[in-house]
Design a protein around this motif. Structure first.
Motif, short mmCIF file in Angstrom:
data_model
loop_
_atom_site.label_atom_id
_atom_site.label_comp_id
_atom_site.label_asym_id
_atom_site.label_seq_id
_atom_site.Cartn_x
_atom_site.Cartn_y
_atom_site.Cartn_z
N SER A 116 45.32 28.72 23.20
CA SER A 116 45.86 29.89 23.87
C SER A 116 44.77 30.87 24.31
O SER A 116 45.03 31.76 25.10
N SER A 117 43.55 30.71 23.80
CA SER A 117 42.47 31.61 24.19
C SER A 117 41.17 30.83 24.27
O SER A 117 41.10 29.66 23.88
N ASN A 150 41.56 31.73 30.26
CA ASN A 150 41.40 33.19 30.51
C ASN A 150 42.63 33.80 31.10
O ASN A 150 43.41 33.26 31.75
#
Length: 150
Positions: A116-117, A150
């Motif tokens: 997720s990141s 991002n």
């Protein structure tokens, strides 16, 4: 000590280049064999096809960087030598993935890893590397993954 399919193919091609007197091909294949042997001596392990592919991938990257630098310096003679070596080395690489195939693999890896990141980028790249080794520029793939996260 087992000889992998890729290493035996390179050895056979060295022999055929010697028989036919193809000196540029012979010189390049000997460079490949020396690079493989150096890794094997350093690690005290026999490389499998994936390991040999890693060596070839590194050599391709080196040739591309050299071509770029020689081109900027106006050394067309050296660019031609590097391009010839690159063409020979690339004959041992698997078929390159298309942009759509790379995108599909990136999407699948993102879904599988639950990333997720950007901090999860290592997980995604760990999944992608075995599938794409020798078939895609991993720096470009890394950029794609980073952009998606991002």
């Amino acid at each position: 000590m087992s000889v992998t399919e890729l290493k035996s193919r390179i050895t056979e091609d060295v022999k055929s280049a010697m028989r036919s007197g193809d000196k540029p091909r012979l010189a390049t294949l000997r460079l490949v064999q020396a690079a493989i042997k150096q890794i094997e001596v350093d690690t005290r392990e026999t490389l499998d096809d994936a390991g040999v592919l890693g060596v070839l991938e590194k050599m391709v990257k080196q040739r591309r960087e050299s071509i770029s630098q020689y081109g900027q310096a106006g050394r067309d003679d050296l660019v031609a030598v590097e391009e010839a070596e690159l063409a020979i080395i690339q004959t041992y690489m698997p078929e390159a993935l298309s942009e759509a195939e790379i995108q599909a693999l990136v999407d699948a890896a993102l879904a599988e890893s639950g990333a997720s990141s950007v901090r999860d980028m290592g997980k995604v790249m760990t999944l992608l590397k075995p599938q794409m080794q020798g078939r895609a520029d991993m720096a470009m793939v890394s950029g794609m993954v980073k952009a998606r996260l991002n």
